[in-house]
Write a protein that holds these residues in place. Structure first.
Motif, PDB file in Angstrom:
ATOM      1  N   GLY A 132       0.807  -1.210   0.000  1.00 28.19           N
ATOM      2  CA  GLY A 132       0.000   0.000   0.000  1.00 28.19           C
ATOM      3  C   GLY A 132       0.841   1.261   0.000  1.00 28.19           C
ATOM      4  N   LEU A 133       1.943   1.250   0.758  1.00 30.25           N
ATOM      5  CA  LEU A 133       2.811   2.424   0.796  1.00 30.25           C
ATOM      6  C   LEU A 133       3.568   2.596  -0.513  1.00 30.25           C
ATOM      7  N   VAL A 134       3.960   1.484  -1.140  1.00 31.27           N
ATOM      8  CA  VAL A 134       4.566   1.574  -2.472  1.00 31.27           C
ATOM      9  C   VAL A 134       3.548   2.160  -3.456  1.00 31.27           C
ATOM     10  N   GLY A 135       2.300   1.697  -3.373  1.00 30.63           N
ATOM     11  CA  GLY A 135       1.255   2.250  -4.220  1.00 30.63           C
ATOM     12  C   GLY A 135       1.028   3.727  -3.959  1.00 30.63           C
ATOM     13  N   LEU A 136       1.113   4.141  -2.697  1.00 33.17           N
ATOM     14  CA  LEU A 136       0.952   5.554  -2.362  1.00 33.17           C
ATOM     15  C   LEU A 136       2.085   6.376  -2.957  1.00 33.17           C
ATOM     16  N   GLY A 137       3.305   5.873  -2.849  1.00 33.45           N
ATOM     17  CA  GLY A 137       4.432   6.558  -3.471  1.00 33.45           C
ATOM     18  C   GLY A 137       4.274   6.638  -4.977  1.00 33.45           C
ATOM     19  N   ALA A 138       3.768   5.559  -5.579  1.00 34.46           N
ATOM     20  CA  ALA A 138       3.542   5.550  -7.027  1.00 34.46           C
ATOM     21  C   ALA A 138       2.493   6.585  -7.407  1.00 34.46           C
ATOM     22  N   ALA A 139       1.439   6.714  -6.587  1.00 37.23           N
ATOM     23  CA  ALA A 139       0.399   7.710  -6.865  1.00 37.23           C
ATOM     24  C   ALA A 139       0.986   9.121  -6.814  1.00 37.23           C
ATOM     25  N   TRP A 140       1.890   9.364  -5.891  1.00 42.93           N
ATOM     26  CA  TRP A 140       2.536  10.681  -5.796  1.00 42.93           C
ATOM     27  C   TRP A 140       3.364  10.969  -7.048  1.00 42.93           C
ATOM     28  N   VAL A 141       4.090   9.944  -7.528  1.00 39.21           N
ATOM     29  CA  VAL A 141       4.887  10.116  -8.746  1.00 39.21           C
ATOM     30  C   VAL A 141       3.981  10.382  -9.945  1.00 39.21           C
ATOM     31  N   LEU A 142       2.865   9.667 -10.044  1.00 44.16           N
ATOM     32  CA  LEU A 142       1.930   9.891 -11.135  1.00 44.16           C
ATOM     33  C   LEU A 142       1.353  11.302 -11.072  1.00 44.16           C
ATOM     34  N   ARG A 143       1.043  11.749  -9.892  1.00 45.08           N
ATOM     35  CA  ARG A 143       0.473  13.096  -9.738  1.00 45.08           C
ATOM     36  C   ARG A 143       1.462  14.154 -10.212  1.00 45.08           C
ATOM     37  N   ALA A 144       2.763  13.876 -10.041  1.00 44.60           N
ATOM     38  CA  ALA A 144       3.793  14.802 -10.512  1.00 44.60           C
ATOM     39  C   ALA A 144       4.004  14.709 -12.017  1.00 44.60           C
ATOM     40  N   GLY A 145       3.406  13.706 -12.670  1.00 45.21           N
ATOM     41  CA  GLY A 145       3.474  13.614 -14.122  1.00 45.21           C
ATOM     42  C   GLY A 145       4.503  12.655 -14.678  1.00 45.21           C
ATOM     43  N   TYR A 146       5.100  11.817 -13.823  1.00 46.04           N
ATOM     44  CA  TYR A 146       6.188  10.955 -14.287  1.00 46.04           C
ATOM     45  C   TYR A 146       5.736   9.502 -14.373  1.00 46.04           C
ATOM     46  N   ALA A 147       4.754   9.242 -15.235  1.00 47.74           N
ATOM     47  CA  ALA A 147       4.242   7.878 -15.373  1.00 47.74           C
ATOM     48  C   ALA A 147       5.307   6.938 -15.919  1.00 47.74           C
ATOM     49  N   VAL A 148       6.032   7.353 -16.949  1.00 50.98           N
ATOM     50  CA  VAL A 148       7.080   6.507 -17.522  1.00 50.98           C
ATOM     51  C   VAL A 148       8.238   6.372 -16.532  1.00 50.98           C
ATOM     52  N   GLY A 149       8.548   7.450 -15.849  1.00 49.41           N
ATOM     53  CA  GLY A 149       9.584   7.392 -14.815  1.00 49.41           C
ATOM     54  C   GLY A 149       9.241   6.395 -13.730  1.00 49.41           C
ATOM     55  N   LEU A 150       7.962   6.306 -13.383  1.00 52.18           N
ATOM     56  CA  LEU A 150       7.531   5.327 -12.380  1.00 52.18           C
ATOM     57  C   LEU A 150       7.828   3.910 -12.842  1.00 52.18           C
ATOM     58  N   LEU A 151       7.535   3.618 -14.112  1.00 49.03           N
ATOM     59  CA  LEU A 151       7.794   2.268 -14.619  1.00 49.03           C
ATOM     60  C   LEU A 151       9.273   1.920 -14.534  1.00 49.03           C
ATOM     61  N   TRP A 152      10.140   2.842 -14.926  1.00 50.89           N
ATOM     62  CA  TRP A 152      11.581   2.573 -14.848  1.00 50.89           C
ATOM     63  C   TRP A 152      12.060   2.488 -13.402  1.00 50.89           C
ATOM     64  N   LEU A 153      11.473   3.282 -12.514  1.00 51.82           N
ATOM     65  CA  LEU A 153      11.836   3.189 -11.093  1.00 51.82           C
ATOM     66  C   LEU A 153      11.488   1.816 -10.542  1.00 51.82           C
ATOM     67  N   LEU A 154      10.339   1.295 -10.918  1.00 55.14           N
ATOM     68  CA  LEU A 154       9.957  -0.047 -10.478  1.00 55.14           C
ATOM     69  C   LEU A 154      10.915  -1.103 -11.024  1.00 55.14           C
ATOM     70  N   VAL A 155      11.393  -0.915 -12.253  1.00 55.91           N
ATOM     71  CA  VAL A 155      12.385  -1.847 -12.815  1.00 55.91           C
ATOM     72  C   VAL A 155      13.653  -1.835 -11.972  1.00 55.91           C
ATOM     73  N   VAL A 156      14.105  -0.645 -11.580  1.00 53.68           N
ATOM     74  CA  VAL A 156      15.313  -0.531 -10.751  1.00 53.68           C
ATOM     75  C   VAL A 156      15.107  -1.221  -9.405  1.00 53.68           C
TER      76      VAL A 156
END
Length: 247
Positions: free
Chosen positions: A111-135
């Motif tokens: 849930g906290l990972v999802g919350l962090g992901a929601a914050w990244v999406l809100r900032a506009g970095y959807a593709v960045g989120l995918l690469w961050l998850l890969v890392v």
């Protein structure tokens, strides 16, 4: 030959960096809500959930591993099993803050990972989120010590790489939202399943019962805290995703 290889690697990394650090427009609200409904269906339809739950297990064990490292414990191994269970082994004091925090982190982690992901999406970095998850998956892979765990992390990572590298930007964004919704929604069901197993006395070694032995507080208290955190993360994450954008 070597110069060409290094140039090619530099080009690849440069392309990844540019894609990850470039904001992208949010998809239409209809797409965002469609991804939410799709994620909810995955969580609620049990045969599908049994497969998708492996993603939640990866986040669960990753949270144990991260907190163990942050609190000074030595992370020895992570194991992911085909029945969607997992085990994170760390060494250090058998009691105290580090052990409590490490044990607590698992059920609230997705849930906290999802919350962090929601914050990244809100900032506009959807593709960045995918690469961050890969890392993050690549770092997790370094400590996985069983074949099924290696396979499941590699499959998840390869799927994210394929989406991030080959698909178009709107599709990448939609996938990023789907993953985020799934983490937020999928974090709640394991807590409910945990209490159902405890009620049938089938989870005597659960994280909640370990916390009860470590702290003296009853296991039901810890289940309630898990539920409070995961539902709270879902509510806040949903607001960040669909609410008005900050100005």
């Amino acid at each position: 030959m070597n110069a060409v290889s290094f140039d090619s690697l530099g080009d690849v990394l440069g392309r990844i960096w540019d894609a990850a650090t470039t904001p992208v427009p949010a998809p239409p609200q209809s797409v965002v809500l469609a991804m939410a409904l799709a994620a909810l269906a995955v969580v609620l339809v049990t045969p599908v959930w049994r497969i998708a739950r492996h993603v939640v297990t990866i986040a669960h064990e990753g949270a144990h591993a991260l907190v163990a490292t942050l609190t000074g414990r030595r992370l020895d191994a992570i194991r992911l099993h085909s029945d969607t269970s997992g085990l994170t082994v760390s060494a250090g004091r058998p009691r105290g803050f580090g052990m409590v925090a490490t044990t607590f982190a698992g059920y609230v982690g997705p849930g906290l990972v999802g919350l962090g992901a929601a914050w990244v999406l809100r900032a506009g970095y959807a593709v960045g989120l995918l690469w961050l998850l890969v890392v993050l998956l690549a770092l997790l892979l370094l400590k996985v010590r069983n074949l099924f765990g290696l396979w499941s992390v590699l499959v998840a990572g390869a799927a994210l790489v394929a989406v991030s590298w080959w698909l178009d930007e709107p599709t990448q964004s939609a996938v990023a939202y789907a993953v985020t919704w799934f983490l937020l929604l999928g974090a709640v069901r394991p807590v409910l399943e945990l209490q159902a197993q405890r009620f049938r006395r089938r989870a005597r070694q659960s994280d909640a019962d370990q916390l009860a032995r470590l702290t003296g507080l009853p296991g039901l208290f810890w289940v309630a805290v898990f539920l409070l955190v995961t539902v709270g993360a879902l509510a806040l994450g949903a607001w960040w995703i669909v609410g008005p954008v900050w100005t």
